[in-house]
Design an enzyme around this catalytic site. Structure first.
Site, PDB file in Angstrom:
ATOM      1  N   PHE A 164       0.848  -1.197   0.000  1.00  0.00           N
ATOM      2  CA  PHE A 164       0.000   0.000   0.000  1.00  0.00           C
ATOM      3  C   PHE A 164       0.887   1.253   0.000  1.00  0.00           C
ATOM      4  CE2 PHE A 164      -2.919   3.062   1.999  1.00  0.00           C
ATOM      5  CZ  PHE A 164      -4.081   2.829   1.262  1.00  0.00           C
ATOM      6  N   ASP A 241       1.276  -5.445   7.753  1.00  0.00           N
ATOM      7  CA  ASP A 241       0.116  -4.568   7.657  1.00  0.00           C
ATOM      8  C   ASP A 241      -1.108  -5.471   7.454  1.00  0.00           C
ATOM      9  OD1 ASP A 241      -1.938  -2.828   6.859  1.00  0.00           O
ATOM     10  OD2 ASP A 241      -0.502  -1.414   5.961  1.00  0.00           O
ATOM     11  N   TYR A 266     -11.445   0.487  10.401  1.00  0.00           N
ATOM     12  CA  TYR A 266     -12.619   1.027   9.683  1.00  0.00           C
ATOM     13  C   TYR A 266     -12.960   0.222   8.435  1.00  0.00           C
ATOM     14  CZ  TYR A 266      -8.804   3.465   7.194  1.00  0.00           C
ATOM     15  OH  TYR A 266      -7.642   3.765   6.520  1.00  0.00           O
ATOM     16  N   LYS A 267     -12.186  -0.832   8.120  1.00  0.00           N
ATOM     17  CA  LYS A 267     -12.469  -1.654   6.937  1.00  0.00           C
ATOM     18  C   LYS A 267     -13.342  -2.833   7.384  1.00  0.00           C
ATOM     19  CE  LYS A 267      -8.528   0.211   4.545  1.00  0.00           C
ATOM     20  NZ  LYS A 267      -7.103   0.130   4.235  1.00  0.00           N
ATOM     21  N   ARG A 415     -12.384  -2.876  -8.007  1.00  0.00           N
ATOM     22  CA  ARG A 415     -12.224  -3.745  -6.842  1.00  0.00           C
ATOM     23  C   ARG A 415     -13.583  -3.962  -6.193  1.00  0.00           C
ATOM     24  NH1 ARG A 415      -8.477  -1.956  -1.814  1.00  0.00           N
ATOM     25  NH2 ARG A 415     -10.332  -0.735  -1.412  1.00  0.00           N
TER      26      ARG A 415
HETATM   27  C1  PLP Z   1      -6.339   1.282   4.057  1.00  0.00           C
HETATM   28  C2  PLP Z   1      -4.892   0.954   4.269  1.00  0.00           C
HETATM   29  C3  PLP Z   1      -4.058   1.809   4.993  1.00  0.00           C
HETATM   30  C4  PLP Z   1      -4.578   3.134   5.463  1.00  0.00           C
HETATM   31  O1  PLP Z   1      -3.790   3.725   6.447  1.00  0.00           O
HETATM   32  P1  PLP Z   1      -4.337   4.993   7.238  1.00  0.00           P
HETATM   33  O2  PLP Z   1      -3.214   5.442   8.046  1.00  0.00           O
HETATM   34  O3  PLP Z   1      -5.539   4.531   8.012  1.00  0.00           O
HETATM   35  O4  PLP Z   1      -4.768   6.008   6.232  1.00  0.00           O
HETATM   36  C5  PLP Z   1      -2.761   1.405   5.224  1.00  0.00           C
HETATM   37  N1  PLP Z   1      -2.294   0.223   4.731  1.00  0.00           N
HETATM   38  C6  PLP Z   1      -3.080  -0.607   4.025  1.00  0.00           C
HETATM   39  C7  PLP Z   1      -2.535  -1.906   3.519  1.00  0.00           C
HETATM   40  C8  PLP Z   1      -4.384  -0.258   3.755  1.00  0.00           C
HETATM   41  O5  PLP Z   1      -5.154  -1.065   3.015  1.00  0.00           O
END
Ligand code: PLP
Length: 455
Positions: A164, A241, A266-267, A415
């Site tokens: 990401f 992650d 939040y996911k 997606r």
């Molecule tokens: C959604 C996501 C993030 C988001 O990070 P934030 O700090 O909450 O903005 C980070 N890593 C991955 C792999 C994600 O899918």
């Protein structure tokens, strides 16, 4: 408004889909049963059967669903609102904030740990190894910096180019500040990172391996246990992650001996927009590691207001400042709902939903230029399916207008996230029917080719 018709809605919606399709396909004649390809009917009927047999079907009623005709396939970016969260937040606002005021902190101070213990059960960690804190991005920084400090002689950090973006940026920043060698493996964007490639890039100079467990673009699941073992054999620490894993697939952190992890609530955990992230540090590493942002929530005796920073024992030393209490409660309620359903049951339904979606895509979308951009094997996928199409961005906009909400991922991918607690098989049938109608009729071509700021 809560949708109390949720149990019957998928069947009703699915039943109406073939007619809609018959009416919009190019050169359409009125839909008659004999004109339909039998495999479509078969797929629709199978979706209905899968819904009828679904042990998690009742969980859909536990979410606020105001428009049952909208198919929401973006729970992996922002999960739906659980009914219990709405009720709990109202109560917290009225009673705890409204009445108890500052006295509420005697309870709120434990919220991160309490929520962390619930999340620990979902990611295969132990109590006291997980807490809520900051955002995933900030936690990546704190944990990666702590790991680098713990391996002072080593100058390299390993990640992959499918990770990401925020992960990549944070590692770039740390590498630049510390004059480290950032090794970025190339991974196939549809298949994800390979353990063999990681193994080949490891040597005695690598301090840290930082990767995503479920790839954000393709949904590919990395070999967490194998990569962790290889990293440990090379003397490196690993930071995973778990943003797309927590609440969608079992993770098994303790079993694999993972050092560090973080991820979003939040996911798939349905914690609400901007809810705090979780972080995990293996228990035996907690006294050894020091994170770089020294705030009073990480201080041993926080309310002594002592002049000198002395990190707290345990997971609390990875905290920084005052946490968001309302979002913390939302994260707790969301995590509880997943814990109640059980991660194995959730993962089993995720496999069934994504498998069904791939079958639908093969039968109905492949002839229109779509190609699967996710792993085909059940065990190799998380809870989303990605489809390649050269006009993916335009199709995404048309789909949202026709009440199917996916998201777009660069450069040319749609997606489709499934949320086992509230996505039905019937909804997937409807979504694919609408998608097919749009592309067959060319309706997406009326939409801009230029991307908007938020996709
Ligand atoms: C959604 C996501 C993030 C988001 O990070 P934030 O700090 O909450 O903005 C980070 N890593 C991955 C792999 C994600 O899918």
């Amino acid at each position: 408004m809560v949708d109390d018709r949720a149990r019957t809605e998928p069947t009703r919606a699915a039943a109406s889909a073939p007619a809609a399709e018959g009416a919009t396909v190019a050169g359409a004649r009125p839909a008659v049963a004999s004109a339909r390809r039998p495999d479509h009917d078969e797929l629709r009927i199978r979706g209905e059967r899968l819904d009828a047999e679904d042990p998690l079907a009742g969980y859909r009623n536990r979410f606020v669903i105001t428009d049952p005709d909208t198919v929401y396939l973006d729970g992996n970016s922002l999960g739906r609102l659980p009914v219990s969260t709405r009720d709990r937040l109202r109560e917290v606002i009225d009673v705890e904030w409204g009445t108890e005021l500052i006295r509420g902190w005697s309870r709120w101070i434990e919220l991160g740990r309490r929520t962390g213990d619930v999340i620990a059960g979902l990611i295969g960690a132990e109590h006291g190894e997980v807490t809520l804190s900051d955002s995933t991005s900030v936690n990546l920084y704190k944990l990666a910096a702590a790991a680098l400090d713990a391996r002072p002689g080593r100058r390299a950090v390993l990640t992959d180019d499918d990770n990401f973006p925020t992960d990549q940026y944070l590692l770039q920043g740390l590498a630049e500040a510390g004059d480290l060698d950032l090794r970025v493996l190339h991974s196939d964007p549809d298949r994800g990172v390979r353990a063999d490639d990681v193994g080949a890039a490891l040597d005695a100079d690598v301090a840290l391996v930082c990767l995503s467990h479920v790839a954000y673009r393709s949904g590919a699941v990395a070999d967490l246990a194998g990569i962790t073992m290889a990293a440990h054999e090379a003397g490196a620490l690993v930071l995973w992650d778990l943003s797309h894993s927590a609440g969608s697939v079992p993770v098994g952190l303790s079993e694999a001996g993972v050092d560090l992890a973080t991820g979003c609530t939040y996911k798939h955990l349905n914690g609400g927009p901007g809810a705090p992230a979780f972080l995990y540090v293996r228990r035996d590493l907690q006294p050894v590691l020091r994170q770089p942002i020294w705030g009073w929530f990480g201080q041993a005796d926080q309310f002594d207001m002592a002049g000198r920073y002395q990190p707290a024992d345990g997971i609390d030393r990875f905290l920084v400042g005052t946490p968001p209490v309302l979002s913390g409660y939302a994260a707790l309620e969301g995590a509880r709902l997943s814990a109640e359903a059980g991660i194995e049951a959730i993962a089993a339904k995720a496999r069934a939903l994504t498998g069904y979606l791939i079958e639908l895509a093969d039968a109905r979308l492949a002839p229109l230029g779509f190609r699967l951009a996710s792993p085909r094997e059940d065990a190799a996928r998380g809870a989303h399916v990605t489809l390649y199409h050269p006009q993916a961005w335009q199709i995404c906009q048309a789909l949202i207008q026709e009440r199917v909400i996916p998201d777009f991922r660069t450069p040319d991918r749609l997606r489709l996230g499934v949320a086992p607690l509230y996505t039905s098989f019937g909804e997937l049938y409807v979504a694919v029917s609408r998608l097919r109608d749009i592309v067959a009729a060319g309706r997406h071509e009326a939409f801009p080719t230029q991307r908007s700021r938020v996709t």
